[in-house]
Enzyme design. Sequence first.
Site, PDB file in Angstrom:
ATOM      1  N   LYS A 112       0.826  -1.211   0.000  1.00  0.00           N
ATOM      2  CA  LYS A 112       0.000   0.000   0.000  1.00  0.00           C
ATOM      3  C   LYS A 112       0.852   1.249   0.000  1.00  0.00           C
ATOM      4  O   LYS A 112       0.503   2.247  -0.627  1.00  0.00           O
ATOM      5  CB  LYS A 112      -0.942   0.002   1.210  1.00  0.00           C
ATOM      6  CG  LYS A 112      -2.100  -0.957   1.072  1.00  0.00           C
ATOM      7  CD  LYS A 112      -3.116  -0.716   2.155  1.00  0.00           C
ATOM      8  CE  LYS A 112      -4.264  -1.701   2.079  1.00  0.00           C
ATOM      9  NZ  LYS A 112      -5.172  -1.598   3.209  1.00  0.00           N
ATOM     10  N   LYS A 192      -7.373 -11.757  -9.030  1.00  0.00           N
ATOM     11  CA  LYS A 192      -8.363 -11.795  -7.971  1.00  0.00           C
ATOM     12  C   LYS A 192      -9.590 -10.965  -8.394  1.00  0.00           C
ATOM     13  O   LYS A 192      -9.419  -9.945  -9.079  1.00  0.00           O
ATOM     14  CB  LYS A 192      -7.702 -11.123  -6.757  1.00  0.00           C
ATOM     15  CG  LYS A 192      -8.225 -11.527  -5.427  1.00  0.00           C
ATOM     16  CD  LYS A 192      -7.316 -10.929  -4.370  1.00  0.00           C
ATOM     17  CE  LYS A 192      -8.089 -10.774  -3.088  1.00  0.00           C
ATOM     18  NZ  LYS A 192      -7.306 -10.190  -2.016  1.00  0.00           N
ATOM     19  N   LYS A 195     -13.377  -4.936  -7.717  1.00  0.00           N
ATOM     20  CA  LYS A 195     -14.183  -3.891  -8.358  1.00  0.00           C
ATOM     21  C   LYS A 195     -13.307  -2.956  -9.174  1.00  0.00           C
ATOM     22  O   LYS A 195     -13.657  -2.542 -10.264  1.00  0.00           O
ATOM     23  CB  LYS A 195     -14.930  -3.083  -7.284  1.00  0.00           C
ATOM     24  CG  LYS A 195     -16.280  -3.661  -6.979  1.00  0.00           C
ATOM     25  CD  LYS A 195     -17.178  -2.719  -6.240  1.00  0.00           C
ATOM     26  CE  LYS A 195     -16.495  -2.148  -5.015  1.00  0.00           C
ATOM     27  NZ  LYS A 195     -17.404  -1.428  -4.125  1.00  0.00           N
TER      28      LYS A 195
END
Length: 328
Positions: A112, A192, A195
């Site tokens: 991240k 994976k 959205k």
Amino acid sequence: MRKRILSGMQPTGELHLGNYLGALANWVRLQDEYDCFFCVVDQHAITVDHNARALPGLVFDMAVSYLAAGVDPERSTVFIQSAVPEHTELAWYLATVTQHGELSRMTQFKDKSDQQGEASAALFTYPVLMAADILIYKATHVPVGEDQTQHLELARNAAQRFNGRFQKGFFPLPQGLYSNTPRIMGLDGLRKMSKSLGNHISMLEEPKPLWKKLAGAYTDPQRTTVTEPGRPEVCNVYRMHTALTDAARLPVIAEQCRSAEWGCGHCKKELEASLNTALAPIRERAKELKANRALVDQILGDGASKARKVAQQTLREVRELMGIVGPR
Ligand code: SF4
């Protein structure tokens, strides 16, 4: 004491099929056996750049998703993380028994922070808040995906150190519960389901767009014609069948595929029926809940009160053990 579970998801808006099968459907089953605490972890969501105006709506949508999928507020405690401020206070105490080195080894932080450029201190320490989410309820079990194993290990280490320094056996060492649902890939079959990648079926997908998405879903790449035998074991559509279609039908579907008696379109049509059977009641409940905001707020408020009673008790004991006492 009944075994206890804590789990939560970040408010990312509506969930997709992978979230439902990999997590929510499992939560619904676990309610029969465990004392369950399920929260919407809004304080984790703010560890990276976020849209403050959109956040309340995303939290509401996530709570609706939990309830629509079958999380039952009569049997489980459903609440918003920030409505129980004891989580953050415990996180500070747990930070004193967590090592800097452990946090710097967290792969999710590395991933991240690479995306963010300059990472916040909150992003660095959020595994400690996650440990507090679990330990504030003295949860014995945590449903986890493969990518959360490291965080669970950190929570166990923090509990173990706290127990070693202040009171043997105070916190249970939470164990991971791994779902046996096969991992559902995105409709592109390669990554994976997500959205942001646009390769998903929403948990609340309406029948028409659902079929449109399914019709284009990736199958066995070696099956280029209807007459070519397929390999269900490598096919993501078959994987979805294993999670959604009646178990007695699975050997038949696999056989039809291997013997090329079926084209993939036929196979997907059967999956469409299974998907609609599973998702139609969820769609309906979600519509009802969205139209009744007062009810959702009431459920979340009751859940927060129930959660706070447990959390405040744990925190009183923790403060006492750590010598954080005096007039307040
Ligand atoms: Fe996959 Fe079904 Fe096609 Fe076989 S028939 S490759 S299981 S979609």
